[in-house]
Design a protein around this motif. Structure first.
Motif, PDB file in Angstrom:
ATOM      1  N   UNK A  79       0.799  -1.226   0.135  1.00  0.00           N
ATOM      2  CA  UNK A  79       0.002  -0.032   0.111  1.00  0.00           C
ATOM      3  C   UNK A  79       0.827   1.182   0.036  1.00  0.00           C
ATOM      4  N   UNK A  80       0.590   2.332  -0.756  1.00  0.00           N
ATOM      5  CA  UNK A  80       1.307   3.541  -0.848  1.00  0.00           C
ATOM      6  C   UNK A  80       0.219   4.517  -1.039  1.00  0.00           C
ATOM      7  N   UNK A  81       0.603   5.596  -0.302  1.00  0.00           N
ATOM      8  CA  UNK A  81      -0.109   6.861   0.019  1.00  0.00           C
ATOM      9  C   UNK A  81       0.339   7.851  -0.765  1.00  0.00           C
ATOM     10  N   UNK A  82      -0.202   8.624  -1.615  1.00  0.00           N
ATOM     11  CA  UNK A  82       0.254   9.678  -2.505  1.00  0.00           C
ATOM     12  C   UNK A  82      -0.467  10.928  -2.158  1.00  0.00           C
ATOM     13  N   UNK A  89       5.565   7.933  -8.666  1.00  0.00           N
ATOM     14  CA  UNK A  89       5.249   6.571  -9.087  1.00  0.00           C
ATOM     15  C   UNK A  89       7.018   5.985  -8.998  1.00  0.00           C
ATOM     16  N   UNK A  90       7.692   6.437  -9.700  1.00  0.00           N
ATOM     17  CA  UNK A  90       9.011   6.021  -9.641  1.00  0.00           C
ATOM     18  C   UNK A  90       9.944   6.158  -8.341  1.00  0.00           C
ATOM     19  N   UNK A  91       9.279   7.177  -7.337  1.00  0.00           N
ATOM     20  CA  UNK A  91       9.789   7.209  -5.850  1.00  0.00           C
ATOM     21  C   UNK A  91       9.312   5.760  -5.360  1.00  0.00           C
ATOM     22  N   UNK A  92       7.913   5.336  -5.552  1.00  0.00           N
ATOM     23  CA  UNK A  92       7.363   4.372  -4.856  1.00  0.00           C
ATOM     24  C   UNK A  92       8.018   3.034  -5.195  1.00  0.00           C
ATOM     25  N   UNK A 101      10.073   0.698  -2.630  1.00  0.00           N
ATOM     26  CA  UNK A 101       9.839  -0.725  -2.521  1.00  0.00           C
ATOM     27  C   UNK A 101      11.254  -1.597  -2.703  1.00  0.00           C
ATOM     28  N   UNK A 102      11.930  -0.955  -3.705  1.00  0.00           N
ATOM     29  CA  UNK A 102      13.245  -1.500  -3.772  1.00  0.00           C
ATOM     30  C   UNK A 102      14.373  -1.622  -2.693  1.00  0.00           C
ATOM     31  N   UNK A 157      -4.186   9.859  -1.953  1.00  0.00           N
ATOM     32  CA  UNK A 157      -4.652   8.737  -2.862  1.00  0.00           C
ATOM     33  C   UNK A 157      -4.137   7.308  -2.833  1.00  0.00           C
ATOM     34  N   UNK A 158      -4.877   6.627  -2.468  1.00  0.00           N
ATOM     35  CA  UNK A 158      -4.452   5.108  -1.859  1.00  0.00           C
ATOM     36  C   UNK A 158      -4.213   4.300  -2.864  1.00  0.00           C
ATOM     37  N   UNK A 159      -2.906   3.822  -3.005  1.00  0.00           N
ATOM     38  CA  UNK A 159      -2.360   3.189  -4.292  1.00  0.00           C
ATOM     39  C   UNK A 159      -2.030   1.662  -4.232  1.00  0.00           C
ATOM     40  N   UNK A 160      -2.548   0.604  -4.530  1.00  0.00           N
ATOM     41  CA  UNK A 160      -2.246  -0.709  -4.270  1.00  0.00           C
ATOM     42  C   UNK A 160      -0.934  -0.993  -5.401  1.00  0.00           C
ATOM     43  N   UNK A 161       0.024  -1.716  -4.963  1.00  0.00           N
ATOM     44  CA  UNK A 161       1.044  -2.248  -5.665  1.00  0.00           C
ATOM     45  C   UNK A 161       1.305  -3.765  -5.547  1.00  0.00           C
TER      46      UNK A 161
END
Length: 321
Positions: free
Chosen positions: A49-52, A72-75, A79-80, A118-122
């Motif tokens: 989960x990522x919060x933007x 998006x790239x920072x997410x 993760x990396x 914005x709640x983003x699922x990865x």
């Protein structure tokens, strides 16, 4: 690997309630942490989960309600770091080195920013894992699919290698204590010409007919969250975007796809230069330190980013594997 299930054997839901510890994504400021939850779902597979937040420094202040591709790239970058530290035995003192990254965003599917975040699922797949003689992970690749409200809107992937603190110090040698030179004021484009909000966001300047990477703010909250001895990969990517915006006369502003390959460290001194060549809906870029090529890649603009890889072939570039 830890089990992905919770109480009673049921998969627990992701949460966006609080961020992960800042040190697990190599950030000094809590405000720069985007990940809120990460859990394994299978071998070498994860969900996150990522919060933007709309308040993030990369959010365009031009009246749009779309997040910048930089977030998006920072997410992907976070993760990396988090996943190798948490599940692949990479020591917390290790240094992450990006070998390459790419992203492909579908603007028509991208979530619109509203109140709050914005709640983003990865959904993440890990591959290409490499290990040293001692069994410690020295490199891997991530493939990430981004979803909002259950619908995929972007993809990104990248490779990274990990060096111990001792190995990094030996590699960098006298460069280990390098710091940014004082920014110059002359030759700097206006923020409006580059589609950024403030002068502090401008990363390039003109000197002697060359576009150089010369960040206006050496303590920028996003690009320079903590001290570093070389130009970070996110700075290289955004500097290339800004150079493309300028060389195209403001036509190529908001990339929907891109690829960056890091050939070597980009140093602060001498300042790295950026060369951009527009070609239809793409812009190929090269970043040099003097005669040495530090990075190269391509940015694509439009409704689909499928043409980014073709553009790399068009200019005869090769990627690092």
């Amino acid at each position: 690997m830890n089990s992905p299930t919770g109480v009673g054997g049921h998969a627990r839901p992701l949460t966006w309630s609080r961020t992960v510890p800042r040190e697990t994504v190599h950030r000094a400021s809590v405000a720069e942490v985007l990940l809120t939850d990460v859990r394994p779902t299978a071998d070498d597979a994860f969900e996150a989960a990522a919060a933007w937040p709309r308040s993030h420094t990369t959010f365009p202040l031009d009246g749009t309600d779309r997040h910048s591709p930089l977030v998006l790239v920072e997410t992907l970058r976070q993760l990396g770091i988090y996943i190798p530290l948490r599940w692949y035995g990479v020591p917390p003192t290790s240094h992450l080195l990006i070998t390459d990254l790419s992203f492909d965003l579908r603007p028509g599917r991208a979530p619109r920013a509203g109140h709050g975040c914005t709640e983003v699922t990865c959904r993440i797949a890990v591959g290409g894992r490499r290990q040293g003689a001692d069994g410690v992970t020295t490199g891997l690749r991530l493939d990430v699919t981004y979803l909002a409200d259950g619908r995929a809107f972007a993809q990104a992937n990248g490779g990274a290698r990990f060096l111990s603190a001792h190995g990094y110090a030996a590699l960098r040698a006298e460069r280990l204590t390098a710091r940014q030179p004082t920014p110059t004021a002359d030759g700097r484009p206006t923020p409006a010409a580059l589609a950024v909000a403030h002068l502090r966001d401008v990363l390039i300047t003109h000197r002697g007919g060359t576009v150089e990477i010369d960040p206006a703010d050496p303590c920028h909250p996003f690009f320079f969250d903590h001290p570093t001895d070389h130009v970070p990969g996110m700075v290289l990517l955004e500097a290339a975007r800004q150079a493309a915006a300028e060389v195209s006369g403001g036509v190529l502003l908001h990339p929907t796809c891109g690829r960056l390959v890091a050939a070597r460290f980009a140093e602060f001194t001498p300042r790295a230069s950026v060369e951009c060549v527009p070609h239809h809906r793409t812009c190929v870029f090269r970043i040099h330190n003097g005669a040495e090529r530090a990075a190269f890649g391509v940015l694509g603009y439009g409704d689909s980013g499928d043409y980014a890889e073709d553009s790399l072939d068009y200019v005869g570039l090769t990627s690092i594997t």
